[in-house]
Design a protein around this motif. Structure first.
Motif, PDB file in Angstrom:
ATOM      1  N   PHE A  98       1.010  -1.305   0.016  1.00 43.58           N
ATOM      2  CA  PHE A  98      -0.015   0.087  -0.120  1.00 43.58           C
ATOM      3  C   PHE A  98       0.852   1.236  -0.006  1.00 43.58           C
ATOM      4  N   GLU A 151       2.579   9.882  -9.017  1.00 49.52           N
ATOM      5  CA  GLU A 151       2.452  10.076  -7.417  1.00 49.52           C
ATOM      6  C   GLU A 151       3.261  11.408  -7.087  1.00 49.52           C
ATOM      7  N   LEU A 205       0.829  14.986  -5.516  1.00 48.70           N
ATOM      8  CA  LEU A 205       1.000  15.570  -4.542  1.00 48.70           C
ATOM      9  C   LEU A 205       1.216  17.129  -4.872  1.00 48.70           C
ATOM     10  N   HIS A 236       0.544  16.389   4.834  1.00 48.14           N
ATOM     11  CA  HIS A 236       0.842  15.005   4.700  1.00 48.14           C
ATOM     12  C   HIS A 236      -0.084  13.961   4.327  1.00 48.14           C
ATOM     13  N   TYR A 237      -1.212  14.320   5.188  1.00 44.61           N
ATOM     14  CA  TYR A 237      -2.167  13.171   4.872  1.00 44.61           C
ATOM     15  C   TYR A 237      -3.552  13.888   4.376  1.00 44.61           C
ATOM     16  N   ASP A 238      -4.591  13.814   4.890  1.00 47.93           N
ATOM     17  CA  ASP A 238      -5.682  14.729   4.619  1.00 47.93           C
ATOM     18  C   ASP A 238      -6.107  16.044   5.393  1.00 47.93           C
ATOM     19  N   HIS A 240      -3.946  12.053   9.903  1.00 46.96           N
ATOM     20  CA  HIS A 240      -3.802  10.476   9.888  1.00 46.96           C
ATOM     21  C   HIS A 240      -3.621   9.965   8.692  1.00 46.96           C
ATOM     22  N   VAL A 289      -0.655   6.978   6.380  1.00 45.28           N
ATOM     23  CA  VAL A 289       0.219   6.190   6.434  1.00 45.28           C
ATOM     24  C   VAL A 289       1.628   6.737   5.780  1.00 45.28           C
ATOM     25  N   PHE A 344      -8.235   7.142   5.078  1.00 43.81           N
ATOM     26  CA  PHE A 344      -6.876   8.018   5.040  1.00 43.81           C
ATOM     27  C   PHE A 344      -6.142   7.477   4.146  1.00 43.81           C
ATOM     28  N   PRO A 345      -5.048   8.141   3.786  1.00 44.58           N
ATOM     29  CA  PRO A 345      -4.122   8.064   2.858  1.00 44.58           C
ATOM     30  C   PRO A 345      -2.672   7.696   3.120  1.00 44.58           C
ATOM     31  N   ASP A 346      -2.069   6.974   2.035  1.00 38.42           N
ATOM     32  CA  ASP A 346      -0.776   6.801   2.142  1.00 38.42           C
ATOM     33  C   ASP A 346      -0.056   8.452   1.414  1.00 38.42           C
ATOM     34  N   PHE A 347       1.028   8.866   2.120  1.00 37.29           N
ATOM     35  CA  PHE A 347       1.687  10.062   2.221  1.00 37.29           C
ATOM     36  C   PHE A 347       1.974  10.296   0.504  1.00 37.29           C
ATOM     37  N   MET A 348       2.728   9.315   0.116  1.00 38.74           N
ATOM     38  CA  MET A 348       3.382   9.293  -1.183  1.00 38.74           C
ATOM     39  C   MET A 348       2.329   8.914  -2.173  1.00 38.74           C
ATOM     40  N   THR A 349       1.889   7.687  -1.929  1.00 39.56           N
ATOM     41  CA  THR A 349       0.983   6.921  -3.060  1.00 39.56           C
ATOM     42  C   THR A 349      -0.255   7.705  -3.304  1.00 39.56           C
ATOM     43  N   ARG A 350      -0.594   8.270  -2.152  1.00 38.26           N
ATOM     44  CA  ARG A 350      -2.021   8.741  -1.886  1.00 38.26           C
ATOM     45  C   ARG A 350      -3.162   7.574  -2.019  1.00 38.26           C
ATOM     46  N   ALA A 351      -2.634   6.418  -1.949  1.00 36.43           N
ATOM     47  CA  ALA A 351      -3.706   5.136  -1.893  1.00 36.43           C
ATOM     48  C   ALA A 351      -4.382   5.260  -0.713  1.00 36.43           C
TER      49      ALA A 351
END
Lengths: 379, 379
Positions: free
Chosen positions: A14, A30, A34, A61-63, A160, A162, B267-274
């Motif tokens: 992920f 990706e 960003l 960083h996140y949302d 929050h 990953v 919630f997202p992954d920072f880099m992939t936005r997954a």
């Protein structure tokens, strides 16, 4: 303190490990995702001493959390005698202070590095200056009562997500002397340029650490915990370190390196952003800052660094953590030119003309080169 | 009217012709430079009916002009009986109207096309909604007195630059029936969400053309000229046309095609936005709009388009040019899922699941696909 306790877990497949781009590799989708979310300050906005809303750089960083001021609670705990739980009304009841602060992302300039660390792909525009109003962090810590064994303040935001497999709320720490210091005075801020914080700047409460790169200014601040051992969470021990390789523990990223930026003169091409000017006398201006000490000198070259002259610096106005305006003049002649500006701060730090490299792409302050084409007016 | 008169000229080797990317070509540094300046609306900001300052998308063709409200003059001329010259105080003395308008860049979605037209590389986030306050354009034109031979209103902004070799102030036209119409009512706007326009949104005066893509809403509006022949300037005849090849004259880009967007859940992954979500019932929500007619239906699929169900649409609130909120629920089960939303408007227009291509990358409204990974809470 348990690192990222209660939320840390790996999600396989992920979240990718950190990497640097292959030689010649274009910006990835990706990185573009960003760049489309976060944004820099268009350099013509250097004309404003205080960056207007929406032009100040933003990195999330996140949302952006769905945070409402009416529901917000900031807790102060850990190694304190009297834990606090404060709403925004309570925060506003303390005597307020306002600091004018230039903030810059630690990754500014990353996308120009070779090889390019793959992350938020800033070119040079991740900066902005605002007046932040709030309560000094030391006032809240004095009220809570710092236990003698406390060594750090751990700041937790509400965003929050990953990152490299680690699920987390965004969390950073400051050494206790910084958290309780008054030079700079760290703020728990609830207003930006006299208005409530916009959502993307940490509404309703954020940290402001004058002179430090943006990662220290925790947004959507919900908890402050004093700890008796140094914090080793992701954003402290893994990210935001000057490393040469993936297994290098590195050194922590802290204060902003000096930088001068110029408003690119003339007018641009839409797609290439190349600049054109007319022949004749042209005012060159911009701003310069450092997180170590106020900027004391800005030099300008109009021949790509072969010769330099000093620009005029605006008088200090009692804002040691804000950028200083500079200006000079140039007589443009037809042809191609490269304009360069370089700042030096009161500690003698200046800007490199060749950029040292680190794996995270942090702390870059390579001199800005502005190619311009001088063309006569249409006949 | 002389096209781009007084400023049109070619600058060789400065401004590149339009092109599409090679197969597999990464995003270029030039596209990145545009992405770092301009910005989209982070999709979690779909939670706001009115997009807060700094989150609304922005596209600036050239530089943000150094425009001061106190010095601004808007001229109305050409095929009118009485030319006008208005300052901002004069504009504010007319009875004002306010319209809630969803604005979207005509190039939204461009960076996902194959092959990719090389320009501002939007993914899907070039949208925002604001309340714009100003004077109806038809009121100003009535006061000036429209000559019988007038066919178009040419709108000129103060932003100046070069595009594909043509030096120009940003300039667009509207057919006279649109300029003088009241459905939609075109505004000469001086306020956004109740405050003076921010610099990047056209301070102090801009055009707002409800239902049309962003290129029609000329910012930093300094002149309105009625013409007796159709305007053939760069932004009208060369750019902003649906073309299949460089020499195809194409059709003009006008109204916004229907689109629904979803707030990516979890919630997202920072880099992939997954995106990751927890198992269980999850509210899905977003907003949908069309520039042709109000949205009347939003369908949602939680299985990548194999099956669809209708989302609940918020009641119309008398804002026919603004997006409508929609919501539905989904019971997430562990594993990978793809969420999709699709809007249909009152004219029967809907969104494609495979995107037609055009050389400028305009008018895309491919359905949004949101891959999510459902993972249990950490044990």
């Amino acid at each position: 303190m348990d690192v990222d306790r209660g939320t840390a877990r790996d999600i396989e497949g992920f979240s990718a490990p950190g990497r640097v781009a292959e030689p010649g590799e274009g910006i990835s989708m990706e990185e573009l995702a960003l760049a489309a979310r976060n944004h820099g300050m268009p350099l013509e906005a250097l004309r404003y001493e205080l960056t207007p809303a929406g032009l100040h750089y933003v990195l999330v960083h996140y949302d952006i959390p769905a945070a409402e001021a009416a529901d917000w609670r900031l807790t102060v705990g850990g190694r304190v005698r009297t834990p606090l739980r404060l709403d925004v009304v309570a925060l506003r009841s303390y005597p307020s202070v306002t600091h004018r602060v230039t903030m810059e992302c630690a990754g500014n300039g990353r996308a120009r590095l070779t090889p390019r660390p793959v992350s938020q792909p800033w070119l040079v525009e991740a900066v902005g200056t605002a007046e932040w109003t709030g309560v000094p962090l030391r006032v809240l810590l004095e009220e809570a009562g710092v236990e003698p064994d406390a060594v750090e303040a751990v700041l937790t935001g509400a965003d929050h997500g990953v990152e490299r497999g680690v699920e987390q709320d965004y969390r950073r720490s400051l050494p206790l002397p910084v958290a309780t210091g008054d030079d700079p005075e760290v703020l728990v801020a609830y207003a930006m340029n006299g208005a409530p914080l916009p959502p993307q700047h940490g509404h309703p409460v954020r940290l402001v650490v004058p002179g430090w790169y943006g990662m220290a200014h925790v947004k959507w601040l919900r908890d402050i915990s004093l700890t008796s051992t140094p914090f080793t969470g992701f954003q402290q021990s893994v990210a935001y370190r000057y490393k040469q390789s993936a297994d290098d523990p590195g050194e922590p990223v802290t204060h902003i390196a000096p930088r001068a930026l110029m408003i690119p003169p003339g007018f641009p091409d839409f797609m290439t952003r190349a600049r054109a000017v007319r022949p004749g006398r042209i005012g060159l201006e911009g701003r310069a800052w450092s997180g170590h000490a106020p900027v004391v000198r800005v030099e300008v070259s109009t021949d790509d660094g072969r010769t330099w002259h000093d620009a005029a610096l605006a008088a200090p106005e009692g804002h040691p953590w804000a950028w200083r305006h500079w200006h000079t003049a140039w007589t443009a002649t037809p042809g191609n030119h490269v304009l360069v500006a370089r700042a030096t701060d009161g500690d003698g730090r200046t800007q490199p003309v060749e950029q040292p490299w680190n794996r995270g792409g942090f702390g870059n302050n390579l001199v800005q080169r502005v190619p311009v084409l001088c063309v006569p007016e249409a006949g």
